[in-house]
Design a protein around this motif. Structure first.
Motif, PDB file in Angstrom:
ATOM      1  N   GLU A   1      16.256   6.590  32.902  1.00 53.80           N
ATOM      2  CA  GLU A   1      17.345   7.576  32.999  1.00 53.80           C
ATOM      3  C   GLU A   1      18.246   7.262  34.188  1.00 53.80           C
ATOM      4  N   TRP A   2      17.619   6.960  35.325  1.00 51.85           N
ATOM      5  CA  TRP A   2      18.383   6.650  36.528  1.00 51.85           C
ATOM      6  C   TRP A   2      19.210   5.372  36.335  1.00 51.85           C
ATOM      7  N   ARG A   3      18.579   4.311  35.829  1.00 57.94           N
ATOM      8  CA  ARG A   3      19.304   3.048  35.641  1.00 57.94           C
ATOM      9  C   ARG A   3      20.421   3.182  34.602  1.00 57.94           C
ATOM     10  N   ALA A   4      20.206   3.989  33.580  1.00 60.26           N
ATOM     11  CA  ALA A   4      21.250   4.226  32.577  1.00 60.26           C
ATOM     12  C   ALA A   4      22.432   4.952  33.197  1.00 60.26           C
ATOM     13  N   LYS A   5      22.164   5.900  34.080  1.00 61.05           N
ATOM     14  CA  LYS A   5      23.249   6.640  34.732  1.00 61.05           C
ATOM     15  C   LYS A   5      24.042   5.721  35.650  1.00 61.05           C
ATOM     16  N   VAL A   6      23.361   4.841  36.372  1.00 65.42           N
ATOM     17  CA  VAL A   6      24.056   3.888  37.237  1.00 65.42           C
ATOM     18  C   VAL A   6      24.960   2.978  36.401  1.00 65.42           C
ATOM     19  N   ALA A   7      24.448   2.491  35.283  1.00 70.40           N
ATOM     20  CA  ALA A   7      25.244   1.635  34.400  1.00 70.40           C
ATOM     21  C   ALA A   7      26.445   2.395  33.843  1.00 70.40           C
TER      22      ALA A   7
END
Length: 89
Positions: free
Chosen positions: A72-78
């Protein structure tokens, strides 16, 4: 809008490219200032989005230590990087 334009010991604030052209500045210098302003704006918007959108998700991941929270965190950063791309990306 260029928030700050420095050239030859002069500093001009909150001006448009047309205003700088009317003042007699070279187009190449104006273009460089516009590019720098674009980068500054993107950087500001990314930092704000990281603070408000992705940092809370990062903290949740650090607390939970689950793959789901990390994704979830990495998707938001992307998503933030896609929303505010750097010039040339």
């Amino acid at each position: 809008m260029i928030k700050e334009f420095k050239f030859g010991g002069q500093t001009v604030y909150n001006v448009t490219a047309q205003q700088l052209s009317d003042m007699g500045f070279f187009q190449s210098d104006i273009d460089a200032a516009l590019k720098a302003q674009d980068i500054t704006d993107v950087d500001f918007n990314r930092r704000l989005a990281y603070l408000t959108d992705s940092d809370p998700l990062y903290m949740e991941w650090q607390y939970d230590k689950t793959d789901t929270k990390e994704k979830e965190w990495r998707a938001k950063v992307a998503e933030i990087k896609a929303r505010y791309p750097l010039p040339g990306e």
